[in-house]
Design a protein around this motif. Structure first.
Motif, PDB file in Angstrom:
ATOM      1  N   ALA A  13       0.835  -1.200   0.000  1.00 50.35           N
ATOM      2  CA  ALA A  13       0.000   0.000   0.000  1.00 50.35           C
ATOM      3  C   ALA A  13       0.874   1.255   0.000  1.00 50.35           C
ATOM      4  O   ALA A  13       1.998   1.252   0.497  1.00 50.35           O
ATOM      5  CB  ALA A  13      -0.919  -0.007   1.217  1.00 50.35           C
ATOM      6  N   GLU A  14       0.329   2.327  -0.581  1.00 49.91           N
ATOM      7  CA  GLU A  14       1.029   3.601  -0.568  1.00 49.91           C
ATOM      8  C   GLU A  14       0.799   4.306   0.760  1.00 49.91           C
ATOM      9  O   GLU A  14      -0.210   4.087   1.435  1.00 49.91           O
ATOM     10  CB  GLU A  14       0.549   4.477  -1.731  1.00 49.91           C
ATOM     11  CG  GLU A  14       0.894   3.905  -3.096  1.00 49.91           C
ATOM     12  CD  GLU A  14       0.546   4.863  -4.215  1.00 49.91           C
ATOM     13  OE1 GLU A  14       0.673   6.092  -4.014  1.00 49.91           O
ATOM     14  OE2 GLU A  14       0.136   4.392  -5.301  1.00 49.91           O
ATOM     15  N   GLY A  18      -1.676  10.564   7.903  1.00 46.58           N
ATOM     16  CA  GLY A  18      -2.407  10.202   9.115  1.00 46.58           C
ATOM     17  C   GLY A  18      -2.301   8.746   9.489  1.00 46.58           C
ATOM     18  O   GLY A  18      -2.646   8.369  10.604  1.00 46.58           O
ATOM     19  N   GLU A  19      -1.808   7.901   8.557  1.00 49.23           N
ATOM     20  CA  GLU A  19      -1.643   6.476   8.850  1.00 49.23           C
ATOM     21  C   GLU A  19      -0.172   6.202   9.153  1.00 49.23           C
ATOM     22  O   GLU A  19       0.726   6.671   8.449  1.00 49.23           O
ATOM     23  CB  GLU A  19      -2.083   5.625   7.649  1.00 49.23           C
ATOM     24  CG  GLU A  19      -1.920   4.123   7.895  1.00 49.23           C
ATOM     25  CD  GLU A  19      -2.010   3.299   6.632  1.00 49.23           C
ATOM     26  OE1 GLU A  19      -2.716   2.275   6.652  1.00 49.23           O
ATOM     27  OE2 GLU A  19      -1.356   3.655   5.622  1.00 49.23           O
ATOM     28  N   GLY A 140      12.922   2.230  -1.451  1.00 46.35           N
ATOM     29  CA  GLY A 140      11.562   1.801  -1.771  1.00 46.35           C
ATOM     30  C   GLY A 140      10.531   2.064  -0.709  1.00 46.35           C
ATOM     31  O   GLY A 140       9.328   1.953  -0.968  1.00 46.35           O
ATOM     32  N   ALA A 141      10.940   2.395   0.506  1.00 52.14           N
ATOM     33  CA  ALA A 141       9.984   2.654   1.594  1.00 52.14           C
ATOM     34  C   ALA A 141       9.607   4.130   1.599  1.00 52.14           C
ATOM     35  O   ALA A 141      10.411   5.001   1.261  1.00 52.14           O
ATOM     36  CB  ALA A 141      10.597   2.271   2.937  1.00 52.14           C
ATOM     37  N   GLY A 142       8.384   4.420   1.985  1.00 49.06           N
ATOM     38  CA  GLY A 142       7.932   5.803   2.032  1.00 49.06           C
ATOM     39  C   GLY A 142       8.056   6.466   0.679  1.00 49.06           C
ATOM     40  O   GLY A 142       7.491   6.003  -0.315  1.00 49.06           O
ATOM     41  N   ALA A 233       0.301  -4.409   7.571  1.00 52.49           N
ATOM     42  CA  ALA A 233      -0.043  -3.357   8.532  1.00 52.49           C
ATOM     43  C   ALA A 233       0.965  -2.226   8.593  1.00 52.49           C
ATOM     44  O   ALA A 233       0.612  -1.116   9.003  1.00 52.49           O
ATOM     45  CB  ALA A 233      -0.200  -3.971   9.926  1.00 52.49           C
ATOM     46  N   ILE A 234       2.206  -2.483   8.188  1.00 59.24           N
ATOM     47  CA  ILE A 234       3.266  -1.517   8.469  1.00 59.24           C
ATOM     48  C   ILE A 234       3.910  -0.946   7.217  1.00 59.24           C
ATOM     49  O   ILE A 234       4.025   0.274   7.071  1.00 59.24           O
ATOM     50  CB  ILE A 234       4.356  -2.168   9.353  1.00 59.24           C
ATOM     51  CG1 ILE A 234       3.759  -2.636  10.686  1.00 59.24           C
ATOM     52  CG2 ILE A 234       5.503  -1.187   9.598  1.00 59.24           C
ATOM     53  CD1 ILE A 234       4.739  -3.412  11.565  1.00 59.24           C
ATOM     54  N   VAL A 235       4.372  -1.802   6.304  1.00 67.49           N
ATOM     55  CA  VAL A 235       5.229  -1.351   5.210  1.00 67.49           C
ATOM     56  C   VAL A 235       4.420  -0.583   4.162  1.00 67.49           C
ATOM     57  O   VAL A 235       3.375  -1.049   3.699  1.00 67.49           O
ATOM     58  CB  VAL A 235       5.943  -2.545   4.553  1.00 67.49           C
ATOM     59  CG1 VAL A 235       6.893  -2.057   3.464  1.00 67.49           C
ATOM     60  CG2 VAL A 235       6.712  -3.341   5.601  1.00 67.49           C
ATOM     61  N   ARG A 236       4.938   0.587   3.795  1.00 63.59           N
ATOM     62  CA  ARG A 236       4.291   1.433   2.800  1.00 63.59           C
ATOM     63  C   ARG A 236       5.356   1.971   1.841  1.00 63.59           C
ATOM     64  O   ARG A 236       6.487   2.248   2.230  1.00 63.59           O
ATOM     65  CB  ARG A 236       3.558   2.608   3.452  1.00 63.59           C
ATOM     66  CG  ARG A 236       2.445   2.193   4.422  1.00 63.59           C
ATOM     67  CD  ARG A 236       1.260   1.578   3.695  1.00 63.59           C
ATOM     68  NE  ARG A 236       0.176   1.215   4.600  1.00 63.59           N
ATOM     69  CZ  ARG A 236      -0.018  -0.005   5.094  1.00 63.59           C
ATOM     70  NH1 ARG A 236       0.821  -0.990   4.778  1.00 63.59           N
ATOM     71  NH2 ARG A 236      -1.044  -0.258   5.886  1.00 63.59           N
TER      72      ARG A 236
END
Length: 592
Positions: A13-14, A18-19, A140-142, A233-236
């Motif tokens: 997920a991107e 707020g998440e 690749g994160a954020g 739940a965590i990685v975006r």
């Protein structure tokens, strides 16, 4: 560079404002949080902190990684930096993660500021001490460029580049450290093995060093562990990014491959000082800490073996932060303090039941010099004795049921302390399959034969006064430890004694599958993860052999079922006595 093979990836997920603490992409933004700021209704700042958001650092291949830099506002002296490195969001804090855990892992909001990267150091604590905390969104994160790589060479090279870039910034004194738990600890091993000149010290607290052998494929048995939870739940990341698909990579190669070997760090290349923390109670990191201690090629290393869950130790034990400050002050600031007087090895002896552990036991080394490795042979009456039975016999269990296992017990005639590496040597067969997986566990029993558990927190921090009060729904591997385990798939039984870190812990190359003719007896040497347990007179140790993982399997709700050909089916037979002297070897430690 990454391994020379195509890597399967899953979409993630991107980031959404707020998440998971995400505040949007803010390159060039600088703000100062004043003393007393408490924007997360948690722990107020002791002093003003400057935050430089989304600072771009360009990697050797041109990819841009973005970091947040927290440092003391108004400081005129150059200061060291400590990196918080993982593919979790750089603003994803413990305040987001801990509510998913039983009892919030006993970490109250008052112990966190909410600006700490999850599993990393809290700027609220460290900026007033004269440190910068750098929180990284790895490749690749954020909003960082590229594709997410979970540990391995590419991640390590990026770490080298970031360390050196931070060291050259005008506010930095040229010294960089790394600290943190779990993912933030594992990454330290890989980056330190690259030997960046400005990386002066690391503090990997609970970090595995081989995620094939210690997390996803222990003993050749595949499990997603907690990784599906992490991915969902965590990685975006941005739409171009994906996360390595470990399940698919295992399907492509269930034995070792360039992809999997890229996930094993060469500890002999770690040359900087290391303050290592480990424990019996981790379901992933125990043996990474042990191997690091044994293989680091220098003496500037310290091993602190704890008894608590790692996030509680990081955030809610003030003494832990005091020691870590002394360590970093010595190596990153050049302060002349008492760090070198710190015992090289300290251990915890778990008592189990409602008794608190004995922590901080100084040891000369690990394994402890003078340890007696006593071999106990499996008997057909379910005892463990020091001599094998003369005539052969067999015992069996239903490999498809978690409740079915064969148990062998030894009762201690006098007090005993077991610290070290146990090992099982089993002669086994399966009449219906050409492969099978064996699970073993060492449990402690009280004088009445009751199975005991260890609570991973002090009772004073929990809502209960006894383990028996914990309802079934609140029992998880984060808060309860059942005992040290071992796993081995029969087709992966080959081991290389030259690469084994100790005779008690065989190294399995996992380079091929040697299937077993159904019904054929095979010898399995199974390394059991490190233990530190005290036994009183009349208490017992139970050695259990079964066909299902013997721990608290709360992660299974996040993972899909395994294919039929990997499942255990039917009865497994254990052979005792005669030409098949099945045994378990236990480490008895001398007690002064």
């Amino acid at each position: 560079m990454p391994p020379p093979c195509q890597i399967a990836r899953k979409r993630i997920a991107e980031p959404v404002i707020g998440e998971n603490g995400y505040q949007g992409f803010q390159p060039g933004k600088t703000e100062v949080l004043p003393a007393g700021w408490n924007g997360h209704d948690a722990k107020a700042l002791k002093s003003p902190i400057r935050i430089d958001h989304d600072v771009s650092i360009v990697m050797r291949d041109g990819c841009r990684l973005y970091v947040d830099i927290y440092r003391p506002e108004g400081s005129t002296e150059k200061i060291p930096a400590i990196l918080s490195w993982s593919f979790y969001g750089k603003k994803y804090s413990a305040l987001e993660m801990l509510p998913m855990c039983v009892w919030n892992c006993c970490v109250p909001r008052s112990d966190l500021s909410g600006i700490e990267k999850f599993e990393g150091l809290d700027p609220q604590e460290w900026c007033p001490k004269g440190y910068a905390i750098v929180s990284v969104d790895t490749r690749g994160a954020g909003n960082s460029d590229g594709e997410i790589c979970v540990m391995g060479q590419q991640d390590a090279e990026d770490g080298y580049d970031v360390v050196e870039a931070i060291a050259k910034m005008d506010w930095c004194n040229g010294s960089v450290g790394m600290a943190g738990n779990s993912a933030l600890a594992i990454s330290q091993w890989f980056i330190a093995a690259q030997q960046p000149p400005s990386l002066k010290a690391i503090a990997p607290w609970e970090g595995s060093g081989d995620i094939y052998r210690e997390q996803f494929c222990r003993g050749g048995w595949f499990s997603m562990s907690n990784f599906d939870l992490i991915a969902k739940a965590i990685v975006r990341g941005q739409s171009h990014s994906g996360l390595e698909d470990f399940e698919e990579m295992y399907r492509r190669s269930p034995v070792s491959s360039p992809f999997w070997e890229d996930k094993r760090v060469d500890m002999t290349k770690v040359k900087c000082p290391a303050f290592i923390r480990g424990s019996d109670v981790s379901s992933i990191h125990t043996m990474g800490s042990i191997r690091a201690w044994l293989e680091l090629p220098h003496n500037d290393k310290w091993l602190w073996w704890g008894s608590k869950q790692e996030w509680y130790e990081l955030y809610s034990i003030p003494h832990a932060m005091e020691e870590l400050t002394t360590f970093f002050d010595f190596y990153l600031k050049g302060k002349k303090n008492d760090w070198l007087k710190t015992p090289k090895v300290r251990w915890s002896a778990l008592q189990f039941g409602d008794r608190e552990p004995i922590d901080g036991i100084p040891l000369e080394d690990f394994p402890v010099p003078g340890t007696q490795y006593r071999e106990f042979f499996l008997q057909n009456n379910n005892e463990l004795l020091t001599q094998p039975q003369a005539s052969p016999s067999t015992l069996s269990y239903d490999s498809e049921k978690h409740t079915s296992f064969v148990e062998f017990t030894h009762t201690f005639p006098t007090k005993a302390r077991l610290i070290g590496l146990p090992k099982a040597i089993l002669y086994m067969s399966c009449p219906t399959r050409d492969d099978f997986t064996v699970f073993v566990i060492l449990r402690k029993k009280d004088r009445n034969g009751k199975d005991l558990m260890h609570l991973n927190f002090p009772f004073s921090a929990t809502p209960v006064k006894s383990i028996d009060e914990i309802p079934e729904k609140d029992r998880a591997s984060l808060n309860l430890h059942l005992g040290s385990t071992g796993i081995l798939r029969a087709s992966h039984r080959a081991f290389d004694s030259e690469k084994s870190i100790h005779p008690q812990f065989p190294f399995h190359p996992h380079t091929k599958q040697e299937k077993v003719e159904p019904g054929t007896v095979v010898k399995l040497e199974i390394g059991i993860w490190a233990m530190g347990v005290d036994f009183d007179e009349g208490e017992s140790i139970s050695f259990r052999v079964g066909g299902q993982f013997p721990g608290i399997a709360e992660y299974k709700s996040f993972s899909g079922p395994r294919p039929e050909h990997e499942l255990n089916r039917g009865e497994h037979f254990i052979y005792c006595g005669g030409e098949y002297p099945s045994s378990v070897i236990l480490p008895f430690t001398p007690v002064n």
